[in-house]
Scaffold this active site. Sequence first.
Site, mmCIF file in Angstrom:
data_model
loop_
_atom_site.group_PDB
_atom_site.id
_atom_site.type_symbol
_atom_site.label_atom_id
_atom_site.label_comp_id
_atom_site.label_asym_id
_atom_site.label_seq_id
_atom_site.Cartn_x
_atom_site.Cartn_y
_atom_site.Cartn_z
ATOM 1 C CD1 TRP A 11 12.032 -7.968 -10.094
ATOM 2 C CD2 TRP A 11 11.842 -8.208 -12.320
ATOM 3 N NE1 TRP A 11 12.764 -9.071 -10.470
ATOM 4 C CE2 TRP A 11 12.671 -9.238 -11.827
ATOM 5 C CE3 TRP A 11 11.577 -8.162 -13.694
ATOM 6 C CZ2 TRP A 11 13.235 -10.212 -12.659
ATOM 7 C CZ3 TRP A 11 12.125 -9.124 -14.527
ATOM 8 C CH2 TRP A 11 12.949 -10.136 -14.003
ATOM 9 C CG HIS A 95 3.584 -2.226 -3.367
ATOM 10 N ND1 HIS A 95 3.932 -0.896 -3.344
ATOM 11 C CD2 HIS A 95 4.690 -2.917 -3.031
ATOM 12 C CE1 HIS A 95 5.216 -0.798 -3.008
ATOM 13 N NE2 HIS A 95 5.697 -2.014 -2.810
ATOM 14 C CB SER A 213 15.553 0.008 2.513
ATOM 15 O OG SER A 213 15.003 1.160 1.886
ATOM 16 N N GLY A 234 12.510 -4.634 -3.314
ATOM 17 C CA GLY A 234 12.370 -3.793 -4.500
ATOM 18 C C GLY A 234 13.696 -3.615 -5.208
ATOM 19 N N GLY A 235 14.339 -2.480 -4.983
ATOM 20 C CA GLY A 235 15.570 -2.117 -5.688
ATOM 21 C C GLY A 235 16.625 -3.205 -5.773
HETATM 22 P P1 13P Z 1 12.773 -1.247 -1.822
HETATM 23 O O1 13P Z 1 13.383 -2.595 -1.477
HETATM 24 O O2 13P Z 1 13.306 -0.662 -3.072
HETATM 25 O O3 13P Z 1 12.778 -0.337 -0.648
HETATM 26 O O4 13P Z 1 11.211 -1.548 -2.138
HETATM 27 C C1 13P Z 1 10.477 -2.279 -1.236
HETATM 28 C C2 13P Z 1 9.177 -2.617 -1.851
HETATM 29 O O5 13P Z 1 8.328 -1.760 -2.063
HETATM 30 C C3 13P Z 1 8.944 -4.012 -2.235
HETATM 31 O O6 13P Z 1 7.622 -4.224 -2.559
#
Ligand code: 13P
Length: 249
Positions: A11, A95, A213, A234-235
């Site tokens: 998140w 990360h 992504s 992530g997003g």
């Molecule tokens: P996104 O899925 O927003 O590209 O982020 C990936 C991420 O950093 C997960 O730890």
Amino acid sequence: MARKKIVAGNWKMNMTPSQAVELVNTLKPLVASDEVEVVYCVPAVDIVPVVEAVKGSNVVVGAENMYFEEKGAYTGEISAAMLVDAGVKYVIIGHSERRDYFKEDDVLLNKKVKKAFEAGLVPILCCGESLEQRETGVTLDWIRLQIKSDLQGVSAAQVASMVIAYEPIWAIGTGKTATTEQAQEVCKAIRETIAEIYDEATADAVRIQYGGSVNAENAAELFAQPDIDGGLVGGASLKADFGKIVNYK
Ligand code: 13P
């Protein structure tokens, strides 16, 4: 050996505690799955309410970071024991945003990995190359170096139980996903590195995620690769789409 797929949401710095509970409740019916392990890695203040909100569901909770010291005068930090006591199972370590913005290096991350295991947490150890590294052709060497450094002194049994996330930095939050071939190539190299440092059985057991992504459209193809055991998202983990990623088949 069949590895259980694991899809984790990261998140990042999103969701206040009340928004977090609302999101968990919205996603609850969408992320139900017998086949895939589902993890929400949430901001520290969201941990307690999210652990409560996921009760009775198939979701387990992770943290996004922790400190390696047992306890004491480390203002602003959170210990492994605090996470365990709050009901956390997984913890993201290394990360690229922490490596970059907070200058976390491999020496520190190795200490965090070891402390996480000692406390009974399962690390999700992140690695990944920059665009510049990819373009100069040093991606695999760089990833091997990160893995070897971060796992120094970690036992085979511990590695077999953990998760490694390959996240190319240039694919994070950019909408620019690595191609399936690129993602598979690096995840395979990570598994080979584990076989080299440890043994085949450990390499066979460790779960390797792709992150960068991941969305409802590309998850199925990515997760079908032989060395990709799920995703770190992530997003798209903050939306109903996360249910589609979990139930990618
Ligand atoms: P996104 O899925 O927003 O590209 O982020 C990936 C991420 O950093 C997960 O730890």
